[in-house]
Design a protein around this motif. Structure first.
Motif, PDB file in Angstrom:
ATOM      1  N   GLY A 232       0.805  -1.220   0.000  1.00 50.31           N
ATOM      2  CA  GLY A 232       0.000   0.000   0.000  1.00 50.31           C
ATOM      3  C   GLY A 232       0.835   1.266   0.000  1.00 50.31           C
ATOM      4  O   GLY A 232       0.304   2.368  -0.198  1.00 50.31           O
ATOM      5  N   GLY A 233       2.130   1.199   0.186  1.00 45.34           N
ATOM      6  CA  GLY A 233       2.944   2.409   0.196  1.00 45.34           C
ATOM      7  C   GLY A 233       4.386   2.082   0.593  1.00 45.34           C
ATOM      8  O   GLY A 233       4.737   0.929   0.909  1.00 45.34           O
ATOM      9  N   VAL A 234       5.216   3.142   0.604  1.00 47.68           N
ATOM     10  CA  VAL A 234       6.639   2.959   0.938  1.00 47.68           C
ATOM     11  C   VAL A 234       7.094   4.081   1.846  1.00 47.68           C
ATOM     12  O   VAL A 234       6.503   5.175   1.862  1.00 47.68           O
ATOM     13  CB  VAL A 234       7.531   2.934  -0.331  1.00 47.68           C
ATOM     14  N   SER A 235       8.183   3.775   2.583  1.00 45.62           N
ATOM     15  CA  SER A 235       8.947   4.799   3.315  1.00 45.62           C
ATOM     16  C   SER A 235      10.368   4.759   2.764  1.00 45.62           C
ATOM     17  O   SER A 235      11.001   3.684   2.746  1.00 45.62           O
ATOM     18  CB  SER A 235       8.943   4.515   4.817  1.00 45.62           C
ATOM     19  N   PHE A 236      10.852   5.940   2.341  1.00 44.59           N
ATOM     20  CA  PHE A 236      12.178   6.017   1.688  1.00 44.59           C
ATOM     21  C   PHE A 236      13.078   6.936   2.517  1.00 44.59           C
ATOM     22  O   PHE A 236      12.707   8.076   2.794  1.00 44.59           O
ATOM     23  CB  PHE A 236      12.042   6.545   0.266  1.00 44.59           C
ATOM     24  N   ILE A 237      14.246   6.417   2.936  1.00 39.91           N
ATOM     25  CA  ILE A 237      15.214   7.190   3.745  1.00 39.91           C
ATOM     26  C   ILE A 237      16.466   7.427   2.894  1.00 39.91           C
ATOM     27  O   ILE A 237      17.267   6.502   2.690  1.00 39.91           O
ATOM     28  CB  ILE A 237      15.577   6.441   5.041  1.00 39.91           C
ATOM     29  N   PRO A 238      16.658   8.640   2.364  1.00 41.10           N
ATOM     30  CA  PRO A 238      17.791   8.918   1.459  1.00 41.10           C
ATOM     31  C   PRO A 238      19.161   8.641   2.078  1.00 41.10           C
ATOM     32  O   PRO A 238      20.074   8.165   1.391  1.00 41.10           O
ATOM     33  CB  PRO A 238      17.618  10.405   1.125  1.00 41.10           C
ATOM     34  N   LEU A 239      19.321   8.952   3.373  1.00 39.04           N
ATOM     35  CA  LEU A 239      20.633   8.792   4.023  1.00 39.04           C
ATOM     36  C   LEU A 239      21.134   7.353   3.956  1.00 39.04           C
ATOM     37  O   LEU A 239      22.325   7.102   3.782  1.00 39.04           O
ATOM     38  CB  LEU A 239      20.534   9.248   5.480  1.00 39.04           C
ATOM     39  N   TRP A 240      20.255   6.407   4.032  1.00 37.43           N
ATOM     40  CA  TRP A 240      20.650   4.999   4.083  1.00 37.43           C
ATOM     41  C   TRP A 240      20.897   4.399   2.696  1.00 37.43           C
ATOM     42  O   TRP A 240      21.116   3.199   2.566  1.00 37.43           O
ATOM     43  CB  TRP A 240      19.598   4.182   4.827  1.00 37.43           C
ATOM     44  N   THR A 241      20.850   5.248   1.675  1.00 36.94           N
ATOM     45  CA  THR A 241      21.244   4.785   0.346  1.00 36.94           C
ATOM     46  C   THR A 241      22.715   4.369   0.351  1.00 36.94           C
ATOM     47  O   THR A 241      23.114   3.471  -0.395  1.00 36.94           O
ATOM     48  CB  THR A 241      21.009   5.893  -0.702  1.00 36.94           C
ATOM     49  N   ASP A 242      23.498   5.027   1.181  1.00 41.45           N
ATOM     50  CA  ASP A 242      24.906   4.625   1.409  1.00 41.45           C
ATOM     51  C   ASP A 242      24.871   3.404   2.338  1.00 41.45           C
ATOM     52  O   ASP A 242      24.504   3.505   3.503  1.00 41.45           O
ATOM     53  CB  ASP A 242      25.666   5.785   2.048  1.00 41.45           C
ATOM     54  N   LYS A 243      25.293   2.244   1.834  1.00 43.43           N
ATOM     55  CA  LYS A 243      25.205   1.009   2.610  1.00 43.43           C
ATOM     56  C   LYS A 243      26.114   1.039   3.838  1.00 43.43           C
ATOM     57  O   LYS A 243      25.789   0.429   4.860  1.00 43.43           O
ATOM     58  CB  LYS A 243      25.560  -0.192   1.736  1.00 43.43           C
ATOM     59  N   GLY A 244      27.230   1.746   3.744  1.00 52.76           N
ATOM     60  CA  GLY A 244      28.093   1.852   4.920  1.00 52.76           C
ATOM     61  C   GLY A 244      27.410   2.581   6.051  1.00 52.76           C
ATOM     62  O   GLY A 244      27.476   2.164   7.213  1.00 52.76           O
ATOM     63  N   VAL A 245      26.739   3.664   5.724  1.00 50.88           N
ATOM     64  CA  VAL A 245      26.007   4.420   6.739  1.00 50.88           C
ATOM     65  C   VAL A 245      24.829   3.597   7.257  1.00 50.88           C
ATOM     66  O   VAL A 245      24.526   3.594   8.459  1.00 50.88           O
ATOM     67  CB  VAL A 245      25.536   5.765   6.154  1.00 50.88           C
ATOM     68  N   ALA A 246      24.157   2.897   6.351  1.00 48.15           N
ATOM     69  CA  ALA A 246      23.028   2.066   6.763  1.00 48.15           C
ATOM     70  C   ALA A 246      23.467   0.967   7.718  1.00 48.15           C
ATOM     71  O   ALA A 246      22.788   0.686   8.720  1.00 48.15           O
ATOM     72  CB  ALA A 246      22.363   1.456   5.525  1.00 48.15           C
ATOM     73  N   GLU A 247      24.627   0.365   7.418  1.00 48.00           N
ATOM     74  CA  GLU A 247      25.137  -0.686   8.301  1.00 48.00           C
ATOM     75  C   GLU A 247      25.484  -0.129   9.666  1.00 48.00           C
ATOM     76  O   GLU A 247      25.199  -0.761  10.704  1.00 48.00           O
ATOM     77  CB  GLU A 247      26.365  -1.333   7.665  1.00 48.00           C
ATOM     78  N   THR A 248      26.076   1.061   9.689  1.00 44.13           N
ATOM     79  CA  THR A 248      26.405   1.683  10.979  1.00 44.13           C
ATOM     80  C   THR A 248      25.138   1.943  11.794  1.00 44.13           C
ATOM     81  O   THR A 248      25.123   1.771  13.014  1.00 44.13           O
ATOM     82  CB  THR A 248      27.169   2.998  10.741  1.00 44.13           C
ATOM     83  N   GLY A 249      24.078   2.332  11.113  1.00 41.06           N
ATOM     84  CA  GLY A 249      22.824   2.614  11.811  1.00 41.06           C
ATOM     85  C   GLY A 249      21.950   1.395  12.028  1.00 41.06           C
ATOM     86  O   GLY A 249      20.858   1.511  12.609  1.00 41.06           O
ATOM     87  N   GLY A 250      22.390   0.213  11.562  1.00 40.44           N
ATOM     88  CA  GLY A 250      21.618  -1.001  11.745  1.00 40.44           C
ATOM     89  C   GLY A 250      20.418  -1.090  10.825  1.00 40.44           C
ATOM     90  O   GLY A 250      19.441  -1.797  11.132  1.00 40.44           O
ATOM     91  N   ALA A 251      20.464  -0.378   9.682  1.00 43.72           N
ATOM     92  CA  ALA A 251      19.335  -0.377   8.747  1.00 43.72           C
ATOM     93  C   ALA A 251      19.572  -1.398   7.643  1.00 43.72           C
ATOM     94  O   ALA A 251      20.595  -1.348   6.970  1.00 43.72           O
ATOM     95  CB  ALA A 251      19.150   1.010   8.143  1.00 43.72           C
ATOM     96  N   PRO A 252      18.627  -2.314   7.390  1.00 48.16           N
ATOM     97  CA  PRO A 252      18.804  -3.326   6.347  1.00 48.16           C
ATOM     98  C   PRO A 252      18.471  -2.833   4.941  1.00 48.16           C
ATOM     99  O   PRO A 252      18.432  -3.611   3.992  1.00 48.16           O
ATOM    100  CB  PRO A 252      17.843  -4.442   6.778  1.00 48.16           C
ATOM    101  N   GLY A 253      18.205  -1.553   4.796  1.00 47.67           N
ATOM    102  CA  GLY A 253      17.905  -0.993   3.480  1.00 47.67           C
ATOM    103  C   GLY A 253      17.473   0.451   3.608  1.00 47.67           C
ATOM    104  O   GLY A 253      17.397   1.006   4.706  1.00 47.67           O
ATOM    105  N   ASN A 254      17.159   1.073   2.451  1.00 45.59           N
ATOM    106  CA  ASN A 254      16.668   2.457   2.467  1.00 45.59           C
ATOM    107  C   ASN A 254      15.227   2.551   1.947  1.00 45.59           C
ATOM    108  O   ASN A 254      14.639   3.633   1.923  1.00 45.59           O
ATOM    109  CB  ASN A 254      17.564   3.360   1.633  1.00 45.59           C
ATOM    110  N   CYS A 255      14.656   1.402   1.574  1.00 43.60           N
ATOM    111  CA  CYS A 255      13.290   1.355   1.038  1.00 43.60           C
ATOM    112  C   CYS A 255      12.503   0.275   1.775  1.00 43.60           C
ATOM    113  O   CYS A 255      12.926  -0.893   1.810  1.00 43.60           O
ATOM    114  CB  CYS A 255      13.329   1.056  -0.465  1.00 43.60           C
TER     115      CYS A 255
END
Length: 283
Positions: A232-255
């Motif tokens: 039904g929809g999406v949440s998109f976090i631009p900062l976590w497009t960088d996988k290194g930053v996403a890994e540091t923040g514990g995020a498994p993706g940016n979408c």
């Protein structure tokens, strides 16, 4: 001898050695027993024959001269000394000197080797410290930049929400033609609620919305049409497009794909410390 021969030769002086009478068993001789007068014992007179015991040893054949003895003794002493002397010192001293020299060389070599290895270790430590400092500095700079993005940092990947959130919010987007051409509405600085079906890394907000349309197309083929097979929809976090930053923040993706239904009233303000934009299904 008789004195009746006046014209005969005179008698030899008495101080010459006497002529020894010929003995049948003696070897031939020529009158003189010795080339030099033999010393006479005490009580001897000229013209008489001494009946005592003749000396058995001539003074001229006495023991060897003390000078010759002395020379022999020096030679012997020199020979004895030379047997236990090497390079001017005794054999024991020479051996001990050699041992000390070898131990000294070993100690010097060990000290030199230890010094070289210590220098190498110090150099390696210094290089490692410098490298660590450089990496830490780069990481700190990167994190700092990511934590506080400028207004144009993500403008190219979030449909312009970073620069003009009010102007972009409410605009529509139609998914890729081969994925159904499904219509969505974009809302900047909003987060779609609900547990995510799945998370993935998308190049931009448009691609994230295409993934939601793809999920709704393929999932029902295996699980049928129900609320768990429709995105039904999406949440998109631009900062976590960088996988290194996403890994540091514990995020498994940016979408993040969210379940249906989604409404504008149900959207929430992001509480994740960075930009987050939503797009919800509208038709």
């Amino acid at each position: 001898m008789s004195a009746q021969y006046d014209e005969g030769p005179e008698l030899a002086p008495q101080n010459f050695p006497e002529v020894a009478p010929h003995q049948p068993n003696d070897s031939p001789h020529y009158g003189y027993q010795q080339p030099y007068p033999t010393p006479k014992p005490e009580g001897y007179t000229a013209g008489s024959t001494y009946a005592g015991t003749a000396p058995t040893t001539s003074p001229y054949t006495a023991a060897a001269s003390p000078f010759s003895q002395h020379a022999t003794t020096d030679h012997d002493l020199s020979t004895k000394k030379s047997r236990g002397v090497i390079c001017g010192c005794s054999l024991l001293v020479f051996i001990l000197s050699c041992i000390i020299a070898l131990l000294s060389a070993a100690v010097i070599g060990l000290a030199a080797g230890t010094g070289v290895e210590a220098n190498r270790a110090n150099d390696a430590t210094n290089k490692l410290a410098a490298l660590s400092a450089s990496v830490s500095s780069a990481a700190a700079t990167k994190t700092s930049t990511a934590a506080a993005p400028t207004g144009t940092s993500f403008n190219d990947i979030d449909r312009g929400c970073s620069n003009d959130p009010d102007g972009v919010s409410g605009t529509g987007y139609t998914s890729f033609s081969l994925l159904g051409k499904v219509k969505f509405t974009v809302y900047c600085n909003r987060d779609a609620p609900g547990n995510s079906f799945m998370s993935l890394f998308a190049a931009d907000l448009d691609t994230c919305v295409d993934a939601c349309s793809s999920y709704s197309m393929y999932t029902p083929r295996f699980f049928g049409n129900n609320k768990n097979t429709t995105c039904g929809g999406v949440s998109f976090i631009p900062l976590w497009t960088d996988k290194g930053v996403a890994e540091t923040g514990g995020a498994p993706g940016n979408c993040y794909l969210k379940p249906a239904p989604q409404t504008f009233a149900g959207l929430t303000v992001p509480q994740i410390g960075t930009e987050c934009h939503a797009a919800i299904l509208t038709g």
